[in-house]
Design a protein around this motif. Structure first.
Motif, PDB file in Angstrom:
ATOM      1  N   GLU A   2       0.827  -1.211   0.000  1.00  0.00           N
ATOM      2  CA  GLU A   2       0.000   0.000   0.000  1.00  0.00           C
ATOM      3  C   GLU A   2       0.862   1.262   0.000  1.00  0.00           C
ATOM      4  N   ARG A   3       1.997   1.216   0.695  1.00  0.00           N
ATOM      5  CA  ARG A   3       2.887   2.381   0.741  1.00  0.00           C
ATOM      6  C   ARG A   3       3.323   2.779  -0.659  1.00  0.00           C
ATOM      7  N   ASP A   4       3.794   1.804  -1.454  1.00  0.00           N
ATOM      8  CA  ASP A   4       4.239   2.109  -2.817  1.00  0.00           C
ATOM      9  C   ASP A   4       3.075   2.501  -3.714  1.00  0.00           C
ATOM     10  N   LEU A   5       1.980   1.760  -3.631  1.00  0.00           N
ATOM     11  CA  LEU A   5       0.845   2.028  -4.516  1.00  0.00           C
ATOM     12  C   LEU A   5       0.208   3.381  -4.211  1.00  0.00           C
ATOM     13  N   THR A   6       0.210   3.778  -2.944  1.00  0.00           N
ATOM     14  CA  THR A   6      -0.291   5.102  -2.591  1.00  0.00           C
ATOM     15  C   THR A   6       0.596   6.189  -3.179  1.00  0.00           C
ATOM     16  N   ALA A   7       1.914   5.974  -3.111  1.00  0.00           N
ATOM     17  CA  ALA A   7       2.853   6.943  -3.704  1.00  0.00           C
ATOM     18  C   ALA A   7       2.634   7.053  -5.214  1.00  0.00           C
ATOM     19  N   PHE A   8       2.377   5.908  -5.874  1.00  0.00           N
ATOM     20  CA  PHE A   8       2.104   5.942  -7.319  1.00  0.00           C
ATOM     21  C   PHE A   8       0.826   6.744  -7.598  1.00  0.00           C
ATOM     22  N   ALA A   9      -0.210   6.495  -6.788  1.00  0.00           N
ATOM     23  CA  ALA A   9      -1.504   7.163  -7.011  1.00  0.00           C
ATOM     24  C   ALA A   9      -1.406   8.660  -6.801  1.00  0.00           C
ATOM     25  N   LEU A  55       1.168  10.494  -7.526  1.00  0.00           N
ATOM     26  CA  LEU A  55       1.834  11.046  -8.716  1.00  0.00           C
ATOM     27  C   LEU A  55       0.921  11.028  -9.934  1.00  0.00           C
ATOM     28  N   ALA A  56       0.156   9.939 -10.095  1.00  0.00           N
ATOM     29  CA  ALA A  56      -0.696   9.792 -11.283  1.00  0.00           C
ATOM     30  C   ALA A  56      -2.022   9.162 -10.869  1.00  0.00           C
ATOM     31  N   PRO A  57      -2.943   9.948 -10.294  1.00  0.00           N
ATOM     32  CA  PRO A  57      -4.182   9.381  -9.753  1.00  0.00           C
ATOM     33  C   PRO A  57      -5.082   8.726 -10.789  1.00  0.00           C
ATOM     34  N   GLN A  58      -4.945   9.116 -12.071  1.00  0.00           N
ATOM     35  CA  GLN A  58      -5.802   8.550 -13.113  1.00  0.00           C
ATOM     36  C   GLN A  58      -5.168   7.361 -13.832  1.00  0.00           C
ATOM     37  N   THR A  59      -3.940   6.991 -13.459  1.00  0.00           N
ATOM     38  CA  THR A  59      -3.228   5.906 -14.148  1.00  0.00           C
ATOM     39  C   THR A  59      -3.429   4.585 -13.411  1.00  0.00           C
ATOM     40  N   PRO A  60      -4.095   3.595 -14.038  1.00  0.00           N
ATOM     41  CA  PRO A  60      -4.227   2.288 -13.383  1.00  0.00           C
ATOM     42  C   PRO A  60      -2.887   1.558 -13.375  1.00  0.00           C
ATOM     43  N   VAL A  61      -2.526   0.984 -12.231  1.00  0.00           N
ATOM     44  CA  VAL A  61      -1.269   0.242 -12.094  1.00  0.00           C
ATOM     45  C   VAL A  61      -1.602  -1.241 -11.945  1.00  0.00           C
ATOM     46  N   PHE A  62      -1.126  -2.057 -12.911  1.00  0.00           N
ATOM     47  CA  PHE A  62      -1.340  -3.503 -12.889  1.00  0.00           C
ATOM     48  C   PHE A  62      -0.078  -4.191 -12.364  1.00  0.00           C
ATOM     49  N   VAL A  63      -0.278  -5.243 -11.601  1.00  0.00           N
ATOM     50  CA  VAL A  63       0.838  -5.996 -11.022  1.00  0.00           C
ATOM     51  C   VAL A  63       1.113  -7.229 -11.876  1.00  0.00           C
ATOM     52  N   LEU A  64       2.387  -7.474 -12.138  1.00  0.00           N
ATOM     53  CA  LEU A  64       2.828  -8.657 -12.870  1.00  0.00           C
ATOM     54  C   LEU A  64       3.449  -9.642 -11.884  1.00  0.00           C
ATOM     55  N   CYS A  65       3.271 -10.944 -12.109  1.00  0.00           N
ATOM     56  CA  CYS A  65       3.864 -11.922 -11.186  1.00  0.00           C
ATOM     57  C   CYS A  65       4.098 -13.257 -11.874  1.00  0.00           C
ATOM     58  N   GLN A  66       5.049 -13.995 -11.365  1.00  0.00           N
ATOM     59  CA  GLN A  66       5.224 -15.387 -11.742  1.00  0.00           C
ATOM     60  C   GLN A  66       4.107 -16.200 -11.094  1.00  0.00           C
ATOM     61  N   PRO A  67       3.751 -17.367 -11.643  1.00  0.00           N
ATOM     62  CA  PRO A  67       2.628 -18.143 -11.080  1.00  0.00           C
ATOM     63  C   PRO A  67       2.774 -18.422  -9.589  1.00  0.00           C
ATOM     64  N   GLU A  68       4.011 -18.659  -9.119  1.00  0.00           N
ATOM     65  CA  GLU A  68       4.196 -18.993  -7.708  1.00  0.00           C
ATOM     66  C   GLU A  68       4.012 -17.774  -6.781  1.00  0.00           C
ATOM     67  N   LEU A  69       3.923 -16.559  -7.367  1.00  0.00           N
ATOM     68  CA  LEU A  69       3.755 -15.341  -6.563  1.00  0.00           C
ATOM     69  C   LEU A  69       2.342 -14.761  -6.681  1.00  0.00           C
TER      70      LEU A  69
END
Length: 467
Positions: free
Chosen positions: A67-74, A76-90
């Motif tokens: 949440e700390r990082d995602l809040t900082a992103f929001a 800076l760019a409140p209208q930009t959706p941020v999608f998370v990428l992950c390997q299957p095990e994550l």
């Protein structure tokens, strides 16, 4: 053309992002979080980040750290959706990130069809939300200055309460420091009530001499006292069918408190020196910057009157507790000034907005209005700059712009960080002044356009952000 940011393993294949949008996008790749975060200030259309880059440091992997990082992103760019990428095990970690504020997650390796599905689903959801917000917001469309725009959770709650009480005839008590906008909120309630077509009469109780307050509020008959040479209608009579706003109601003298209590209890009053009861067909909104409960305990305000006024209390926060609204309020004030006194001034320098954010605003919105009006008169450029505002407003801003000293760093590294910080702030200021025009900015800075492009790339700046 869409601008898309991707932050992840440099060796990973992200071509599916480009295939999804074909020629309609420009993909920028980053191998670490810091430049990715800086680039978000350019307000890209979409952003993708590997979950392993989120919540780095102690406690990594918890929702709180994501949440700390995602809040900082929001921020800076409140209208930009941020999608998370992950390997299957994550996948479990990606789900935590979504709960912490990410738009959605995608499993690596990426598939163009899946990207299209999640982004289109998000767009449909946003469209539905916009339609819902529009339907909810129609209630406020009468407001000529759009004062109901807010980014503050506290003010959203205030407007929710006002929206509920406005259609009723319930007495409202607005509390808050001087200058927070109690008069504006009272007028807003009136405008959205079924009394909107009738008068809105504002009375500043503290500005009327004690000997005249009853005559002002309730009127007087001819001959009621020395100098009463004719009958006079009071504010309650003039406001008949509409709303009366009693500002600083805590300053009312005891005799007037008794008479106001009678109006609230019996819905009628008599003029000074009169004998006929007059119906009080009026909605009362009262306001105070004092603690009426404390005044009651000190026997300076009637307890029974307090309870009659305190039917629907609404506390307005001071400006320092809603700093996220300052840019909106400042822009609205500037727009109102320009309507009556047109000029080429188009906004505020970034350093001014930062100073606004840090300044405590003891005079609240009223003080903000005053300093902007003064600066508007003094400013000679197309942006309101620091030179046009009181110097004391920038003392805190100047101190906050200095990087904290880290004595563990070698001198060369500490010097480099200070230079980088100064360089980025300088470029932002000059790009803003020249509306992102590269040639004009380079000329102002005394460098070539090629040098400017290199510096902007280093600091993640885009000219589109300054137009």
């Amino acid at each position: 053309m869409k601008t898309i940011l991707v932050c992840g393993d440099p060796a990973a294949d992200y071509s599916a992002v480009e295939r999804c949008y074909e020629d309609e996008c420009r993909v920028e790749r980053f191998a670490s979080k810091t430049p990715f975060q800086k680039a978000l200030a350019g307000h890209p259309d979409l952003a993708f980040i590997d979950v392993r880059f989120l919540g780095e440091g102690p406690g990594r992997g918890s929702e709180r750290h994501y949440e700390r990082d995602l809040t900082a992103f929001a921020e800076l760019a409140p209208q930009t959706p941020v999608f998370v990428l992950c390997q299957p095990e994550l996948t479990r970690e990606a789900v935590k990130a979504v709960k912490a504020g990410a738009a959605n997650y995608l499993i690596l390796p990426l598939d163009a069809t899946e990207i299209a599905y999640v982004t289109e689903s998000l767009e449909e959801l946003n469209q539905l939300q916009h339609e819902l917000d529009y339907l909810r917001g129609r209630f406020w469309k009468k407001d000529p200055d759009d004062v109901t725009q807010t980014n503050s959770p506290v003010m959203r709650e205030v407007f929710r309460k006002l929206r509920r009480v406005a259609p009723t005839r319930t007495t409202v008590l607005l509390t808050g420091e001087t200058g927070v906008g109690k008069g504006t909120m009272a007028r807003l309630v009136h405008l959205h009530s079924n009394r909107a077509a009738k008068p809105f009469i504002a009375v500043h109780c503290g500005a009327i001499p004690e000997t005249l307050i009853e005559s002002e509020l309730f009127g007087h008959e001819k001959g009621a006292f020395t100098g009463a040479v004719r009958q006079k209608l009071g504010k309650f009579e003039i406001a008949s069918g509409g709303t009366i706003f009693l500002d600083e109601v805590g300053t009312l003298p005891p005799s007037s408190q008794v008479k106001l209590l009678g109006v609230l209890q019996d819905r009628s009053f008599q003029r000074v020196g009169g004998e006929r009861d007059i119906e009080a067909n009026v909605r009362i909104i009262a306001a105070t910057n004092e603690n009426l409960k404390q005044l009651c305990r000190a026997d300076k305000f009637r307890t029974d009157l307090f309870y009659r006024l305190n039917v629907f209390p609404v506390e307005l926060p001071p400006l320092r507790e809603r700093v996220e609204d300052i840019p909106l309020i400042a822009a609205g004030i500037l727009s109102r000034i320009k309507r009556t006194d047109p000029s080429d001034i188009r906004g505020f320098a970034p350093s001014v907005l930062e100073a606004f954010r840090l300044y405590p605003w003891p005079g609240n919105v009223r003080e903000l209005e005053n300093v902007i009006e003064r600066a508007y008169i003094l400013e000679s450029s197309d942006l309101l700059g620091p030179e046009s505002f009181p110097a004391e407003m920038f003392a805190e801003e100047a101190a906050s712009t200095l990087l904290p000293v880290d004595p563990s760093l070698p001198l060369s590294e500490a010097r480099r960080r200070y230079v980088d910080d100064m360089e980025e702030r300088y470029l932002r200021e000059v790009l803003t002044r020249h509306k992102g025009r590269i040639a004009d900015t380079a000329k102002h800075a005394g460098i070539t356009t090629r040098q400017l492009h290199k510096l902007m790339t280093r600091h993640g700046l885009k000219k589109e952000s300054f137009k």
